[in-house]
Design a protein around this motif. Structure first.
Motif, PDB file in Angstrom:
ATOM      1  N   LEU A  54      40.840  50.086  43.109  1.00 16.08           N
ATOM      2  CA  LEU A  54      40.878  51.579  43.628  1.00 16.08           C
ATOM      3  C   LEU A  54      42.453  52.097  43.920  1.00 16.08           C
ATOM      4  O   LEU A  54      43.128  51.631  43.879  1.00 16.08           O
ATOM      5  N   SER A  55      42.232  53.285  43.656  1.00 17.18           N
ATOM      6  CA  SER A  55      43.161  54.184  43.714  1.00 17.18           C
ATOM      7  C   SER A  55      43.637  54.713  45.079  1.00 17.18           C
ATOM      8  O   SER A  55      45.285  55.576  45.557  1.00 17.18           O
ATOM      9  N   TYR A  56      42.809  53.838  45.851  1.00 18.48           N
ATOM     10  CA  TYR A  56      43.167  54.067  47.353  1.00 18.48           C
ATOM     11  C   TYR A  56      43.227  53.111  48.208  1.00 18.48           C
ATOM     12  O   TYR A  56      42.387  51.710  47.752  1.00 18.48           O
ATOM     13  N   PRO A  57      43.783  52.315  49.611  1.00 14.90           N
ATOM     14  CA  PRO A  57      43.873  51.008  50.073  1.00 14.90           C
ATOM     15  C   PRO A  57      42.382  51.066  51.069  1.00 14.90           C
ATOM     16  O   PRO A  57      42.661  50.715  52.054  1.00 14.90           O
ATOM     17  N   ARG A  58      41.698  50.555  50.138  1.00 14.71           N
ATOM     18  CA  ARG A  58      40.821  51.143  50.951  1.00 14.71           C
ATOM     19  C   ARG A  58      39.304  49.335  51.370  1.00 14.71           C
ATOM     20  O   ARG A  58      38.758  49.378  50.238  1.00 14.71           O
ATOM     21  N   ARG A  59      40.137  48.413  52.298  1.00 11.59           N
ATOM     22  CA  ARG A  59      39.550  46.592  51.797  1.00 11.59           C
ATOM     23  C   ARG A  59      37.550  47.700  52.259  1.00 11.59           C
ATOM     24  O   ARG A  59      37.201  46.251  51.479  1.00 11.59           O
ATOM     25  N   ASP A  60      37.434  48.185  52.861  1.00 11.68           N
ATOM     26  CA  ASP A  60      35.640  47.972  53.775  1.00 11.68           C
ATOM     27  C   ASP A  60      35.293  49.299  52.387  1.00 11.68           C
ATOM     28  O   ASP A  60      34.431  48.937  51.777  1.00 11.68           O
ATOM     29  N   ARG A  61      35.937  49.601  51.375  1.00 11.21           N
ATOM     30  CA  ARG A  61      35.182  50.028  50.747  1.00 11.21           C
ATOM     31  C   ARG A  61      34.792  49.036  49.377  1.00 11.21           C
ATOM     32  O   ARG A  61      34.226  48.897  48.362  1.00 11.21           O
ATOM     33  N   ALA A  62      36.117  48.730  48.984  1.00  6.25           N
ATOM     34  CA  ALA A  62      35.750  47.349  47.996  1.00  6.25           C
ATOM     35  C   ALA A  62      34.810  46.453  47.989  1.00  6.25           C
ATOM     36  O   ALA A  62      34.148  45.841  47.787  1.00  6.25           O
ATOM     37  N   THR A  63      34.877  45.578  49.264  1.00 11.72           N
ATOM     38  CA  THR A  63      34.007  44.677  50.536  1.00 11.72           C
ATOM     39  C   THR A  63      32.463  45.686  50.072  1.00 11.72           C
ATOM     40  O   THR A  63      31.586  44.526  50.465  1.00 11.72           O
ATOM     41  N   ALA A  64      32.593  47.136  50.160  1.00 13.45           N
ATOM     42  CA  ALA A  64      30.207  46.991  50.169  1.00 13.45           C
ATOM     43  C   ALA A  64      30.272  47.509  48.632  1.00 13.45           C
ATOM     44  O   ALA A  64      29.330  46.713  48.309  1.00 13.45           O
ATOM     45  N   GLY A  65      31.830  47.037  47.714  1.00 20.29           N
ATOM     46  CA  GLY A  65      31.000  47.341  46.185  1.00 20.29           C
ATOM     47  C   GLY A  65      30.650  46.291  45.711  1.00 20.29           C
ATOM     48  O   GLY A  65      30.346  46.196  44.516  1.00 20.29           O
ATOM     49  N   LEU A  66      31.837  45.268  45.952  1.00 21.98           N
ATOM     50  CA  LEU A  66      31.733  44.101  45.480  1.00 21.98           C
ATOM     51  C   LEU A  66      30.633  42.973  45.070  1.00 21.98           C
ATOM     52  O   LEU A  66      30.735  42.673  44.334  1.00 21.98           O
ATOM     53  N   PRO A  67      29.966  42.859  45.872  1.00 18.38           N
ATOM     54  CA  PRO A  67      28.866  42.131  45.870  1.00 18.38           C
ATOM     55  C   PRO A  67      27.882  42.637  44.954  1.00 18.38           C
ATOM     56  O   PRO A  67      27.115  41.555  44.425  1.00 18.38           O
ATOM     57  N   ALA A  68      27.857  44.116  44.881  1.00 16.78           N
ATOM     58  CA  ALA A  68      27.094  44.799  43.493  1.00 16.78           C
ATOM     59  C   ALA A  68      26.931  43.247  43.057  1.00 16.78           C
ATOM     60  O   ALA A  68      26.211  43.123  41.992  1.00 16.78           O
ATOM     61  N   ALA A  69      28.297  43.619  42.192  1.00 15.76           N
ATOM     62  CA  ALA A  69      28.711  43.238  41.000  1.00 15.76           C
ATOM     63  C   ALA A  69      28.777  41.884  41.040  1.00 15.76           C
ATOM     64  O   ALA A  69      27.995  40.833  39.963  1.00 15.76           O
ATOM     65  N   LEU A  70      29.144  40.527  41.735  1.00 16.16           N
ATOM     66  CA  LEU A  70      28.571  39.425  42.320  1.00 16.16           C
ATOM     67  C   LEU A  70      26.273  39.400  41.735  1.00 16.16           C
ATOM     68  O   LEU A  70      26.501  37.926  40.831  1.00 16.16           O
ATOM     69  N   ARG A  71      26.004  39.862  42.631  1.00 17.40           N
ATOM     70  CA  ARG A  71      24.297  39.500  41.777  1.00 17.40           C
ATOM     71  C   ARG A  71      23.994  39.713  40.961  1.00 17.40           C
ATOM     72  O   ARG A  71      23.623  39.232  40.309  1.00 17.40           O
ATOM     73  N   GLU A  72      24.985  41.250  40.210  1.00 16.08           N
ATOM     74  CA  GLU A  72      24.562  41.585  38.386  1.00 16.08           C
ATOM     75  C   GLU A  72      24.730  39.888  38.249  1.00 16.08           C
ATOM     76  O   GLU A  72      24.121  39.274  36.565  1.00 16.08           O
ATOM     77  N   GLN A  73      26.381  39.318  38.594  1.00 13.78           N
ATOM     78  CA  GLN A  73      26.542  38.190  37.494  1.00 13.78           C
ATOM     79  C   GLN A  73      25.944  36.878  37.615  1.00 13.78           C
ATOM     80  O   GLN A  73      25.366  36.356  36.399  1.00 13.78           O
TER      81      GLN A  73
END
Length: 72
Positions: A10-29
């Motif tokens: 991300l172009s900004y330091p937002r752990r909450d946004r990263a945590t919200a988006g990463l599970p979708a990538a994990l489910r897809e894998q």
């Protein structure tokens, strides 16, 4: 049991946004064959890197384990 990992930058330091988006990538894998154990979700980062234009990027990594064996 398999473990799945995903990263995002991300172009900004937002752990909450990263945590919200990463599970979708994990489910897809994992696909429909694997049941993910969300209690084991671990998010690390940010690791900061600078691109050729001098912009900072904040990389986060997520890992999650599965429960049991994959469905046939």
């Amino acid at each position: 049991m398999p473990t799945f990992a995903a990263t995002t930058a991300l172009s900004y330091p937002r752990r909450d946004r990263a945590t919200a988006g990463l599970p979708a990538a994990l489910r897809e894998q994992a696909g429909p064959r694997h049941q993910l154990d969300w209690a084991t979700l671990a998010v690390t980062g940010p690791d900061v890197s600078r691109d050729a234009r001098g912009r900072d990027w904040f990389e986060y990594r997520a890992e999650v384990s599965t429960t049991g064996h994959p469905e046939p």
